[in-house]
Design an enzyme around this catalytic site. Structure first.
Site, PDB file in Angstrom:
ATOM      1  N   THR A  82      78.404  78.865  71.373  1.00  0.00           N
ATOM      2  CA  THR A  82      77.412  79.909  71.116  1.00  0.00           C
ATOM      3  C   THR A  82      77.796  81.196  71.835  1.00  0.00           C
ATOM      4  O   THR A  82      77.749  82.280  71.248  1.00  0.00           O
ATOM      5  CB  THR A  82      76.011  79.434  71.540  1.00  0.00           C
ATOM      6  OG1 THR A  82      75.674  78.267  70.781  1.00  0.00           O
ATOM      7  CG2 THR A  82      74.962  80.511  71.319  1.00  0.00           C
TER       8      THR A  82
ATOM      9  N   LYS B 205      81.152  72.780  67.563  1.00  0.00           N
ATOM     10  CA  LYS B 205      80.213  71.670  67.605  1.00  0.00           C
ATOM     11  C   LYS B 205      78.841  72.330  67.705  1.00  0.00           C
ATOM     12  O   LYS B 205      78.540  72.993  68.708  1.00  0.00           O
ATOM     13  CB  LYS B 205      80.456  70.763  68.805  1.00  0.00           C
ATOM     14  CG  LYS B 205      79.646  69.473  68.647  1.00  0.00           C
ATOM     15  CD  LYS B 205      78.784  69.236  69.847  1.00  0.00           C
ATOM     16  CE  LYS B 205      77.904  68.050  69.612  1.00  0.00           C
ATOM     17  NZ  LYS B 205      76.564  68.440  69.203  1.00  0.00           N
TER      18      LYS B 205
ATOM     19  N   GLY C  91      75.352  73.413  68.595  1.00  0.00           N
ATOM     20  CA  GLY C  91      74.594  73.132  69.805  1.00  0.00           C
ATOM     21  C   GLY C  91      75.395  73.283  71.080  1.00  0.00           C
ATOM     22  O   GLY C  91      74.828  73.276  72.171  1.00  0.00           O
ATOM     23  N   CYS C  92      76.690  73.467  70.972  1.00  0.00           N
ATOM     24  CA  CYS C  92      77.539  73.642  72.150  1.00  0.00           C
ATOM     25  C   CYS C  92      77.243  75.006  72.776  1.00  0.00           C
ATOM     26  O   CYS C  92      77.334  76.037  72.103  1.00  0.00           O
ATOM     27  CB  CYS C  92      79.008  73.539  71.759  1.00  0.00           C
ATOM     28  SG  CYS C  92      80.151  73.931  73.100  1.00  0.00           S
ATOM     29  N   ILE C  93      76.882  75.024  74.049  1.00  0.00           N
ATOM     30  CA  ILE C  93      76.544  76.255  74.750  1.00  0.00           C
ATOM     31  C   ILE C  93      77.713  77.240  74.720  1.00  0.00           C
ATOM     32  O   ILE C  93      77.537  78.418  74.439  1.00  0.00           O
ATOM     33  CB  ILE C  93      76.159  75.952  76.218  1.00  0.00           C
ATOM     34  CG1 ILE C  93      74.841  75.210  76.290  1.00  0.00           C
ATOM     35  CG2 ILE C  93      76.090  77.231  77.042  1.00  0.00           C
ATOM     36  CD1 ILE C  93      74.514  74.724  77.687  1.00  0.00           C
TER      37      ILE C  93
END
Length: 140
Positions: free
Chosen positions: A16, A9, A11-13
């Protein structure tokens, strides 16, 4: 070095962080948006292998956190239908290396599968650390 197709997804921390660990180990990461991928039940199912149905789900998804969906009481078919309608329910990331598939990012399993240079033992890389109320938190 492996080429990892990595369904995330954006933008998912945690996604990343997971991609950084893979890249640091020398793997090529091909990131794809799990929310816009054209999923079919049969294709999605292969990522879950022998996992119990309850372990197919992203427990940070609003529908699960709010109690709208009880992942403990679903059949495989019911789970897949819900995930096709709402991809936020899918446990992330989904990863493919050649003909092998995986859902989630258990660092020990990933390390045994394709290798990691380092393992972040002090961080939970599977559950979203942000509250549901935070805007653009990756839940939506």
């Amino acid at each position: 070095m492996a080429t990892v197709t990595f369904y995330e997804k954006p933008g998912c921390i945690n996604n990343t962080r997971q991609k950084r660990l893979l890249a640091a180990a020398g793997h090529q990461v091909i990131a794809k948006n799990i929310l816009t991928e054209n999923w079919q039940a049969e294709r999605l199912r292969i990522f879950f292998g022998a996992l119990a149905v309850r372990n197919w789900f992203n427990y940070s998804a609003p529908a699960i956190k709010n109690g709208e969906i009880d992942a403990d009481n679903l059949t495989e078919q019911e789970a897949l239908v819900l995930m096709l309608k709402n991809p936020l329910l899918i446990r992330r990331p989904l990863m493919q290396v050649g003909n092998r598939f995986m859902a989630g990012f258990d660092q020990e399993i990933v390390n045994n599968w394709i290798g990691l240079k380092e393992i972040e033992t002090n961080q939970d890389l599977e559950n979203c650390p942000r509250p549901l109320t935070q805007p653009n938190c990756g839940h939506e």
